[in-house]
Design a protein around this motif. Structure first.
Motif, short mmCIF file in Angstrom:
data_model
loop_
_atom_site.label_atom_id
_atom_site.label_comp_id
_atom_site.label_asym_id
_atom_site.label_seq_id
_atom_site.Cartn_x
_atom_site.Cartn_y
_atom_site.Cartn_z
N ARG A 133 0.82 -1.22 0.00
CA ARG A 133 0.00 0.00 0.00
C ARG A 133 0.85 1.27 0.00
N ALA A 134 2.05 1.18 0.57
CA ALA A 134 2.90 2.36 0.68
C ALA A 134 3.60 2.72 -0.62
N MET A 135 3.96 1.73 -1.43
CA MET A 135 4.78 2.03 -2.60
C MET A 135 4.11 2.97 -3.59
N PRO A 136 2.83 2.79 -3.94
CA PRO A 136 2.21 3.77 -4.83
C PRO A 136 2.13 5.16 -4.19
N VAL A 137 1.97 5.22 -2.88
CA VAL A 137 1.97 6.50 -2.19
C VAL A 137 3.34 7.15 -2.33
N LEU A 138 4.39 6.38 -2.10
CA LEU A 138 5.74 6.92 -2.22
C LEU A 138 6.03 7.43 -3.63
N LEU A 139 5.59 6.67 -4.64
CA LEU A 139 5.79 7.12 -6.01
C LEU A 139 5.00 8.40 -6.30
N ASN A 140 3.77 8.48 -5.81
CA ASN A 140 2.98 9.70 -6.01
C ASN A 140 3.60 10.88 -5.28
N LEU A 141 4.15 10.65 -4.12
CA LEU A 141 4.83 11.73 -3.41
C LEU A 141 6.04 12.23 -4.21
N ALA A 142 6.70 11.33 -4.89
CA ALA A 142 7.87 11.70 -5.70
C ALA A 142 7.48 12.25 -7.07
N ASN A 143 6.25 11.96 -7.52
CA ASN A 143 5.77 12.37 -8.85
C ASN A 143 4.74 13.50 -8.79
N GLU A 144 4.73 14.25 -7.71
CA GLU A 144 3.79 15.35 -7.52
C GLU A 144 2.33 14.92 -7.69
N GLY A 145 2.02 13.71 -7.16
CA GLY A 145 0.64 13.23 -7.17
C GLY A 145 0.14 12.77 -8.53
N GLN A 146 1.04 12.35 -9.40
CA GLN A 146 0.70 12.01 -10.79
C GLN A 146 -0.55 11.14 -10.91
N SER A 147 -0.58 9.96 -10.31
CA SER A 147 -1.74 9.09 -10.53
C SER A 147 -2.96 9.56 -9.74
N TRP A 148 -2.76 10.25 -8.63
CA TRP A 148 -3.91 10.79 -7.90
C TRP A 148 -4.61 11.86 -8.74
#
Length: 193
Positions: A133-148
C-alpha cells in the motif's frame, strides 16, 4: 523441470500488466512485475520497522506472488472501491490456474502464500500489505501526485484506503506517510472527487 519452465515463462506476462503510476523519470506507467520487485525491496529495507517479529523471507515471498493473478485479470487501481468481491474471486481463479502449472509441493506453497497475503491475518501478511500500500503513495509523493491527479483520487480517499493496512503492518511507516500526505494536500497534489 518443464512444468517449472512453463510456469516461469507464464510469469513473464506480468511484465505486460500496466499499472496507473509512472516510474520516476520515465514517460510510461510501471508494470506489475516492477511493482512486485520494488515492494519486496521496500519490505526488505524496512524490516526493522515491523510492528511485530516477522520472517522477512516469508514477507518477500508473499510480495513476489501477490499480484500474479493480474496476468489474467489485469490491474485495478487500489483506490477503486466497487466490485472488490468480484475482482478477488477472479484473482483466486487466476492464481489457481497459474500455480496449477507447477508440481506439488510448489503449487500448494505458492497458493498458500497468496492466500496468507489476501487474508492479512499474520504479522508477515500485515507487513507485506503495508509495503504494498505504501509504494504507490511513495511514487505519487515523488511524482507530484501524478496518478492521484490523473485518476481523480482525493486526499481523503487515499488516507481511507491506505491508512488502515499500513498502520496494521508498520505503524512507523504510517507516521512518516501521514505527515507527507498532509504536506502535499496543501500543495494540491490530489484529484477532486
Amino acid at each position: 523441470m518443464q512444468q517449472i519452465v512453463d510456469f516461469i515463462l507464464e510469469l513473464d506476462k506480468l511484465k505486460g500488466v500496466t499499472r496507473k503510476t509512472r516510474p520516476l523519470s520515465l514517460d510510461r506507467y510501471e508494470n506489475s512485475a516492477e511493482h512486485s520487485w520494488q515492494i519486496a525491496m521496500l519490505a526488505s529495507s524496512m524490516a526493522h520497522y515491523a510492528d511485530a517479529a516477522i520472517d522477512i523471507n516469508r514477507v518477500i515471498s508473499m510480495l513476489l506472488v501477490h499480484d500474479i493473478g493480474e496476468i489474467d485479470t489485469g490491474d485495478t487501481i487500489f483506490y477503486a472501491e466497487e466490485g472488490l468481491a468480484e475482482r478477488k474471486a477472479a484473482e483466486l481463479a487466476a492464481v489457481t490456474r497459474i500455480f496449477g502449472m507447477l508440481p506439488e509441493p510448489q503449487r500448494a506453497k505458492f497458493l498458500a502464500l497468496w492466500q496468507e497475503f489476501e487474508n492479512a491475518e499474520t504479522p508477515e501478511a500485515r507487513f507485506a500489505h503495508a509495503a504494498d500500500r505504501a509504494m504507490p503513495v511513495l511514487l505519487n509523493l515523488a511524482n507530484e501526485g501524478q496518478s492521484w491527479r490523473e485518476n481523480g483520487i482525493s486526499h481523503e480517499r487515499v488516507v481511507r484506503r491506505v491508512a488502515p493496512p499500513i498502520k496494521a503492518g508498520c505503524p512507523a511507516l504510517w507516521d512518516y506517510l501521514e505527515g507527507r500526505l498532509e504536506e502535499v494536500r496543501q500543495k494540491g497534489w490530489f484529484g477532486a472527487e
